[in-house]
Design an enzyme around this catalytic site. Structure first.
Site, mmCIF file in Angstrom:
data_model
loop_
_atom_site.group_PDB
_atom_site.id
_atom_site.type_symbol
_atom_site.label_atom_id
_atom_site.label_comp_id
_atom_site.label_asym_id
_atom_site.label_seq_id
_atom_site.Cartn_x
_atom_site.Cartn_y
_atom_site.Cartn_z
ATOM 1 N N ASP A 69 3.524 5.678 -41.205
ATOM 2 C CA ASP A 69 3.335 4.662 -40.162
ATOM 3 C C ASP A 69 4.702 4.363 -39.575
ATOM 4 O O ASP A 69 5.596 3.885 -40.280
ATOM 5 C CB ASP A 69 2.724 3.415 -40.820
ATOM 6 C CG ASP A 69 2.432 2.302 -39.814
ATOM 7 O OD1 ASP A 69 3.056 2.297 -38.732
ATOM 8 O OD2 ASP A 69 1.593 1.445 -40.123
ATOM 9 N N VAL A 70 4.870 4.641 -38.275
ATOM 10 C CA VAL A 70 6.213 4.490 -37.673
ATOM 11 C C VAL A 70 6.679 3.035 -37.610
ATOM 12 O O VAL A 70 7.850 2.773 -37.374
ATOM 13 C CB VAL A 70 6.295 5.106 -36.255
ATOM 14 C CG1 VAL A 70 6.116 6.610 -36.293
ATOM 15 C CG2 VAL A 70 5.334 4.446 -35.278
ATOM 16 N N ASN A 96 6.928 9.982 -30.071
ATOM 17 C CA ASN A 96 5.761 10.080 -29.189
ATOM 18 C C ASN A 96 4.646 9.097 -29.551
ATOM 19 O O ASN A 96 3.808 8.768 -28.717
ATOM 20 C CB ASN A 96 5.239 11.527 -29.258
ATOM 21 C CG ASN A 96 3.859 11.675 -28.707
ATOM 22 O OD1 ASN A 96 3.655 11.578 -27.496
ATOM 23 N ND2 ASN A 96 2.878 11.887 -29.569
ATOM 24 N N TYR A 161 2.546 -2.846 -22.554
ATOM 25 C CA TYR A 161 2.857 -1.416 -22.445
ATOM 26 C C TYR A 161 4.081 -1.201 -21.548
ATOM 27 O O TYR A 161 4.976 -0.422 -21.877
ATOM 28 C CB TYR A 161 1.637 -0.686 -21.887
ATOM 29 C CG TYR A 161 1.692 0.830 -21.960
ATOM 30 C CD1 TYR A 161 1.436 1.495 -23.161
ATOM 31 C CD2 TYR A 161 1.976 1.575 -20.823
ATOM 32 C CE1 TYR A 161 1.469 2.879 -23.213
ATOM 33 C CE2 TYR A 161 2.003 2.965 -20.878
ATOM 34 C CZ TYR A 161 1.751 3.617 -22.076
ATOM 35 O OH TYR A 161 1.776 4.998 -22.136
ATOM 36 N N LYS A 165 7.487 0.479 -22.840
ATOM 37 C CA LYS A 165 7.944 1.761 -22.295
ATOM 38 C C LYS A 165 9.261 1.618 -21.516
ATOM 39 O O LYS A 165 10.074 2.542 -21.508
ATOM 40 C CB LYS A 165 6.858 2.387 -21.411
ATOM 41 C CG LYS A 165 5.611 2.833 -22.176
ATOM 42 C CD LYS A 165 5.909 3.889 -23.236
ATOM 43 C CE LYS A 165 4.649 4.471 -23.840
ATOM 44 N NZ LYS A 165 4.929 5.374 -24.987
ATOM 45 N N THR A 192 3.084 10.575 -15.959
ATOM 46 C CA THR A 192 1.955 9.915 -15.304
ATOM 47 C C THR A 192 0.736 10.027 -16.220
ATOM 48 O O THR A 192 0.872 10.343 -17.399
ATOM 49 C CB THR A 192 1.669 10.585 -13.934
ATOM 50 O OG1 THR A 192 0.655 9.834 -13.267
ATOM 51 C CG2 THR A 192 1.195 12.026 -14.092
HETATM 52 N N1 NAP Z 1 -2.130 10.122 -22.010
HETATM 53 C C1 NAP Z 1 -1.454 9.533 -21.037
HETATM 54 O O1 NAP Z 1 -1.930 9.364 -19.908
HETATM 55 C C2 NAP Z 1 -0.036 9.079 -21.276
HETATM 56 C C3 NAP Z 1 0.794 8.869 -20.171
HETATM 57 C C4 NAP Z 1 2.114 8.464 -20.375
HETATM 58 C C5 NAP Z 1 2.572 8.271 -21.663
HETATM 59 N N2 NAP Z 1 1.737 8.463 -22.722
HETATM 60 C C6 NAP Z 1 2.277 8.252 -24.056
HETATM 61 O O2 NAP Z 1 2.211 9.460 -24.780
HETATM 62 C C7 NAP Z 1 2.083 9.184 -26.170
HETATM 63 C C8 NAP Z 1 0.907 9.961 -26.750
HETATM 64 O O3 NAP Z 1 -0.268 9.588 -26.061
HETATM 65 P P1 NAP Z 1 -1.645 10.433 -26.141
HETATM 66 O O4 NAP Z 1 -2.254 10.388 -24.815
HETATM 67 O O5 NAP Z 1 -1.405 11.747 -26.789
HETATM 68 O O6 NAP Z 1 -2.501 9.454 -27.065
HETATM 69 P P2 NAP Z 1 -3.190 9.640 -28.488
HETATM 70 O O7 NAP Z 1 -3.926 10.941 -28.517
HETATM 71 O O8 NAP Z 1 -3.936 8.389 -28.757
HETATM 72 O O9 NAP Z 1 -1.944 9.732 -29.466
HETATM 73 C C9 NAP Z 1 -1.283 8.607 -29.957
HETATM 74 C C10 NAP Z 1 -0.617 9.028 -31.242
HETATM 75 O O10 NAP Z 1 0.134 7.916 -31.768
HETATM 76 C C11 NAP Z 1 -0.060 7.911 -33.163
HETATM 77 N N3 NAP Z 1 0.157 6.584 -33.723
HETATM 78 C C12 NAP Z 1 -0.360 5.393 -33.292
HETATM 79 N N4 NAP Z 1 0.072 4.403 -34.095
HETATM 80 C C13 NAP Z 1 0.879 4.971 -35.029
HETATM 81 C C14 NAP Z 1 1.619 4.473 -36.122
HETATM 82 N N5 NAP Z 1 1.641 3.165 -36.408
HETATM 83 N N6 NAP Z 1 2.339 5.335 -36.877
HETATM 84 C C15 NAP Z 1 2.315 6.659 -36.606
HETATM 85 N N7 NAP Z 1 1.651 7.191 -35.572
HETATM 86 C C16 NAP Z 1 0.929 6.352 -34.799
HETATM 87 C C17 NAP Z 1 -1.510 8.361 -33.370
HETATM 88 O O11 NAP Z 1 -1.621 8.950 -34.650
HETATM 89 P P3 NAP Z 1 -2.503 8.368 -35.868
HETATM 90 O O12 NAP Z 1 -3.710 7.731 -35.281
HETATM 91 O O13 NAP Z 1 -2.741 9.593 -36.695
HETATM 92 O O14 NAP Z 1 -1.596 7.418 -36.569
HETATM 93 C C18 NAP Z 1 -1.626 9.444 -32.312
HETATM 94 O O15 NAP Z 1 -1.227 10.689 -32.841
HETATM 95 C C19 NAP Z 1 1.959 7.660 -26.286
HETATM 96 O O16 NAP Z 1 3.230 7.112 -26.571
HETATM 97 C C20 NAP Z 1 1.511 7.252 -24.897
HETATM 98 O O17 NAP Z 1 1.876 5.931 -24.575
HETATM 99 C C21 NAP Z 1 0.447 8.884 -22.564
#
Ligand code: NAP
Length: 257
Positions: A69-70, A96, A161, A165, A192
């Site tokens: 857990d980060v 990430n 958020y 960010k 995006t």
């Molecule tokens: N998708 C988009 O449109 C978008 C756009 C811009 C930026 N982002 C950013 O990109 C990143 C990844 O997003 P995604 O779209 O791939 O979403 P996602 O599939 O929900 O991935 C989020 C990841 O964060 C991990 N996580 C959450 N809480 C955690 C904790 N306490 N400790 C360790 N790991 C944790 C989750 O892993 P577990 O559940 O296994 O812990 C999961 O692997 C995020 O930072 C998000 O804000 C996403």
């Protein structure tokens, strides 16, 4: 004779991807492995981490699953120890892991705020502080933060958020000044909307929520994980040694308009 592609390769390096169980994290882990790195994937969902690990191994690289857990200091310290025990090094850290809580300010509870800030910002702080000395020791390191177009602008329903960010981007810039002379660069990726499991259903059922992003996109579509992974591999490589402290937008032109 050296080929032009060599500085872009990651052979012999070890990477740590937080949120390696998620959409962007698992794609990044696969891309880093395809470029030559061994990859540790960190997260809380073991089943999903195992899927990413299989893809890393299919690319011919070593994978390490780290359940952590980060937001938890001792969990991050144990994760660093596990990575060093397995790989003996950690050259690339992709901060990430992130969560969102789309609510208006008035509806945002302290717990909502803290969950978003704790994972995205405090998590990146704890992981960077744990791994930066390991990188500095070898005079090579790459810290990448997963930011957003909201690292540099506001949006209703996203106060926590946006704060997290934006904080992440400037945290990265500050770290760049502390670590640059030790061969460690720090950059933030300002993405995006990227289609992942996080938003796929919402995009299908409520496409109007994404109208503004699409209208402002010069390319005219939402992002795919492959739109981000190329930049991640590049920033992790020797080819990007003189790029640091930056927020680089991967947004189909969104922030250019
Ligand atoms: N998708 C988009 O449109 C978008 C756009 C811009 C930026 N982002 C950013 O990109 C990143 C990844 O997003 P995604 O779209 O791939 O979403 P996602 O599939 O929900 O991935 C989020 C990841 O964060 C991990 N996580 C959450 N809480 C955690 C904790 N306490 N400790 C360790 N790991 C944790 C989750 O892993 P577990 O559940 O296994 O812990 C999961 O692997 C995020 O930072 C998000 O804000 C996403």
């Amino acid at each position: 004779m050296a080929t032009y592609s060599e500085p872009f390769r990651l052979d012999g390096l070890a990477a740590v991807v937080t949120g390696g169980s998620g959409g962007i994290g698992s794609a990044a882990a696969e891309a880093l492995a395809a470029a030559g790195a061994d990859v540790a994937v960190l997260g809380r969902n073991r089943e999903k981490l195992e899927r990413t690990a299989q893809a890393i191994e299919a690319a011919g690289r070593r994978a390490l699953i780290v359940e952590a857990d980060v937001t938890d200091e001792s969990s991050v310290a144990a994760a660093r120890d596990a990575v060093l025990a397995a790989f003996g090094r950690a050259d690339i850290l992709f901060n990430n892991a992130g969560v969102t809580s789309p609510k208006l300010l008035a509806e945002t509870t302290l717990a909502d705020w803290q969950s978003v800030v704790d994972v995205s910002l405090t998590g990146a702080f704890l992981c960077s502080r744990a791994f930066a000395p390991v990188m500095s020791e070898r005079s090579y390191g790459r810290i990448l933060n997963m930011g957003s177009i909201l690292s540099g602008r506001g949006m209703a329903n996203r106060t926590a958020y946006c704060a997290a960010k934006a904080g992440l981007a400037n945290f990265g810039a500050a770290m760049a000044f502390e670590l640059g002379k030790h061969g460690v660069t720090v950059n933030t990726i300002g993405a995006t909307v990227i289609v992942t499991d996080l938003n796929r259903e919402l995009i299908r059922t409520q496409p109007q929520l994404y109208d503004k992003v699409l209208q402002r996109s010069a390319i005219g579509r939402l992002g795919e994980v492959e739109d981000v992974t190329g930049l991640i591999v590049f920033l992790a490589s020797r080819a990007a040694s003189y790029i640091t402290g930056q927020t680089i937008y991967v947004d189909g032109g969104y922030t250019a308009g």
